[in-house]
Design an enzyme around this catalytic site. Sequence first.
Site, short mmCIF file in Angstrom:
data_model
loop_
_atom_site.label_atom_id
_atom_site.label_comp_id
_atom_site.label_asym_id
_atom_site.label_seq_id
_atom_site.Cartn_x
_atom_site.Cartn_y
_atom_site.Cartn_z
N LYS A 14 38.05 -2.59 32.69
CA LYS A 14 36.85 -2.88 31.88
C LYS A 14 37.15 -2.80 30.38
O LYS A 14 36.75 -3.67 29.62
CB LYS A 14 35.72 -1.89 32.23
CG LYS A 14 35.29 -1.93 33.69
CD LYS A 14 34.10 -1.02 33.96
CE LYS A 14 34.40 0.48 33.84
NZ LYS A 14 35.18 1.01 34.97
N ARG A 89 26.16 3.16 35.61
CA ARG A 89 27.00 3.65 36.70
C ARG A 89 26.18 4.13 37.89
O ARG A 89 26.76 4.55 38.89
CB ARG A 89 27.85 4.82 36.20
CG ARG A 89 29.28 4.47 35.81
CD ARG A 89 29.95 5.73 35.32
NE ARG A 89 31.38 5.70 35.43
CZ ARG A 89 32.19 5.26 34.47
NH1 ARG A 89 31.71 4.78 33.35
NH2 ARG A 89 33.49 5.32 34.64
N ARG A 128 48.54 5.13 34.13
CA ARG A 128 47.86 5.34 32.85
C ARG A 128 47.94 6.81 32.45
O ARG A 128 48.10 7.15 31.29
CB ARG A 128 46.41 4.87 32.95
CG ARG A 128 45.68 4.95 31.63
CD ARG A 128 44.32 4.28 31.70
NE ARG A 128 43.33 5.13 32.32
CZ ARG A 128 42.06 4.76 32.56
NH1 ARG A 128 41.65 3.56 32.25
NH2 ARG A 128 41.21 5.59 33.11
N ARG A 134 44.60 11.50 29.15
CA ARG A 134 43.27 11.78 29.68
C ARG A 134 43.34 12.79 30.80
O ARG A 134 44.04 12.60 31.79
CB ARG A 134 42.62 10.48 30.17
CG ARG A 134 41.94 9.72 29.05
CD ARG A 134 41.36 8.42 29.52
NE ARG A 134 40.45 8.56 30.65
CZ ARG A 134 39.65 7.57 31.05
NH1 ARG A 134 39.66 6.42 30.43
NH2 ARG A 134 38.85 7.75 32.08
N ARG A 145 36.98 10.52 41.39
CA ARG A 145 36.27 9.45 40.65
C ARG A 145 36.03 8.23 41.53
O ARG A 145 34.98 7.61 41.45
CB ARG A 145 37.08 9.06 39.41
CG ARG A 145 36.95 10.06 38.28
CD ARG A 145 38.11 10.02 37.33
NE ARG A 145 38.22 8.79 36.58
CZ ARG A 145 39.34 8.37 36.02
NH1 ARG A 145 40.46 9.09 36.14
NH2 ARG A 145 39.36 7.25 35.35
P1 ATP Z 1 37.96 2.22 33.16
O1 ATP Z 1 39.34 2.66 33.45
O2 ATP Z 1 37.61 0.94 33.92
O3 ATP Z 1 37.69 2.08 31.71
P2 ATP Z 1 37.04 4.89 33.88
O4 ATP Z 1 36.16 5.26 35.04
O5 ATP Z 1 38.45 5.28 33.97
O6 ATP Z 1 36.92 3.32 33.71
P3 ATP Z 1 35.41 5.74 31.58
O7 ATP Z 1 34.44 4.61 31.67
O8 ATP Z 1 36.18 5.88 30.36
O9 ATP Z 1 36.57 5.65 32.65
O10 ATP Z 1 34.60 7.09 31.93
C1 ATP Z 1 35.23 8.36 32.01
C2 ATP Z 1 34.27 9.42 32.53
O11 ATP Z 1 33.13 9.55 31.62
C3 ATP Z 1 33.62 9.14 33.89
O12 ATP Z 1 34.44 9.52 34.97
C4 ATP Z 1 32.33 9.98 33.78
O13 ATP Z 1 32.55 11.34 34.01
C5 ATP Z 1 31.92 9.82 32.32
N1 ATP Z 1 30.99 8.68 32.16
C6 ATP Z 1 31.24 7.52 31.50
N2 ATP Z 1 30.20 6.69 31.56
C7 ATP Z 1 29.24 7.32 32.29
C8 ATP Z 1 27.93 6.97 32.75
N3 ATP Z 1 27.38 5.78 32.47
N4 ATP Z 1 27.23 7.88 33.46
C9 ATP Z 1 27.76 9.08 33.75
N5 ATP Z 1 28.98 9.47 33.37
C10 ATP Z 1 29.73 8.61 32.66
MG MG Z 2 37.34 2.57 30.00
#
Ligand code: ATP
Ligand code: MG
Length: 189
Positions: A14, A89, A128, A134, A145
């Site tokens: 994303k 989400r 990653r 992270r 996750r």
């Molecule tokens: P990507 O790799 O596709 O960018 P991702 O799941 O690795 O997605 P982030 O979108 O950066 O990572 O989100 C990291 C964390 O932040 C999530 O696991 C969650 O704990 C929190 N978070 C982010 N957005 C939301 C949301 N809309 N509602 C609740 N928690 C969120």
């Molecule tokens: Mg992201």
Amino acid sequence: MRNIVIFGAPGSGKGTQSDLLVKHYGFDHISTGDVLRGEIKNGTTLGQTAKSYIDKGQLIPDELMIDILAATYDALPKQAGVIFDGFPRTIPQAEALKKMLAERNTAVHAMLELDVPNEMLIERLINRGKTSGRADDNEETIAKRLEVYNAQTQPLIAWYEAEGLRHAVKGYGELDEINAALRAVIDAL
Ligand code: ATP
Ligand code: MG
């Protein structure tokens, strides 16, 4: 002004694809993950709360997340449009986004879904983790996750399908090829 939700599992790309769309269209980009990591880095109270959920692979509670989203959205210039990355989400978040945009006389114009097989997601996130720094990119938290994604986020696919907004795109292969598929959807809006 186009409001685009970019949707997919953790590690679906994303953020990478959003950056390319921002370059091409001049959209504003809201990444809720980046907003929360910024709060953690600055040591704010919100950051401390967020960290306690993120480190466990859990989602931040909806009410808190919805407030953060609205404040972030209202602070943007919103010229060409906005990409929502990592929000919604959950179904309550999708409903809140619809309401928030309606109150501002606008709407979500498309949900772009990046489809990536599970094995590939795990491999990408583990890789990653070697460089991202992270805390949530480790095997145990990744598994959590993906579990949270399947239980709480995946139902949004049917929700956006019912809204007539869902556009699914193959989320693996060449980055440019994936981006071209996303741009084709946006250009047809
Ligand atoms: P990507 O790799 O596709 O960018 P991702 O799941 O690795 O997605 P982030 O979108 O950066 O990572 O989100 C990291 C964390 O932040 C999530 O696991 C969650 O704990 C929190 N978070 C982010 N957005 C939301 C949301 N809309 N509602 C609740 N928690 C969120
Ligand atoms: Mg992201």
